[in-house]
Design a protein around this motif. Structure first.
Motif: not given
Length: 215
Positions: A30, A51, A44, A26, A47-48, A68, A57-58, A22
């Motif tokens: 990113a 991913a 974010t 991520i 990015v999430a 990040l 979760s991030l 995971t």
């Protein structure tokens, strides 16, 4: 009053294979979002989404965008040290000139990998509180170069201080290659930056204090 930096440390380190996968997803996402959107445009949430995980979760692993980027800075710095270490420890380099060519080529290749990302990470080092990591990277590469120079000290003029010479070589290499990759792309054509950097460094290394050159 100085602005307080946000917490840029990961919340926790992944221990299970699923968690590691995971986090890796991520960080890959990113990287892609930073290249496509730039630092200001990256979020974010983006990015999430890239991913394939929830923002929650991030946030289990990274409290914010700066965390990040800070992790990517550290990874990139470690990659550069590893690349330079391998180049200088290659036993195929029978002469000092061979090693200098190899380390210049390695430095150029390390900067050529995703140059847009390199530029973003370089610019954000102060914001994400990774100046110490950047300085440590320079010290490690300089130490590798000094060790190589000591192995080949018999090829150099006796009046060189090798510790100082290593600093000069590392600084010149980093500055020139970084300049080419970030600002002067024409220097990358036909390996021009590598050729000119080799000329500069060897001219310095093989020159005595009297200005005489031994090649």
């Amino acid at each position: 009053m100085s602005r307080r930096l946000p917490d840029t440390n990961p919340r926790k380190l992944p221990r299970q294979e699923r968690s590691k996968a995971t986090v890796e997803a991520i960080l890959i996402a990113a990287t892609q979002v930073l290249i496509e959107e730039g630092y200001e445009g990256a979020t974010t949430a983006r990015v999430a989404e890239r991913a394939g995980v929830s923002v929650g979760s991030l946030y289990q692993y990274f409290p914010n965008k700066e965390a990040l980027v800070g992790t990517l800075v550290e990874r990139h710095a470690d990659e550069i040290v590893t690349i330079m270490h391998r180049a200088l420890r290659d036993t195929a380099h029978r002469t000092l000139a061979d090693g200098i060519r190899a380390v210049i080529r390695a430095g150029a290749e390390a900067h050529r990998i995703q140059p847009v990302l390199h530029k973003i990470l370089y610019e954000q080092v102060p914001r994400v509180g990774r100046l110490g990591k950047a300085m440590d990277t320079h010290r490690k590469v300089t130490a590798e170069i000094e060790g190589f120079l000591r192995i080949h000290a018999n090829e150099l003029p006796a009046d060189h201080d090798l510790a100082t010479a290593a600093i000069v070589v590392e600084t010149a290499l980093e500055a020139l290659v970084h300049k080419a990759v970030i600002d002067r792309h024409e220097l990358l054509v036909e390996d021009l930056v590598e050729q000119e950097t080799f000329r500069l460094i060897t001219g310095y290394l093989f020159a005595t204090c009297r200005g005489e050159v031994r090649l």
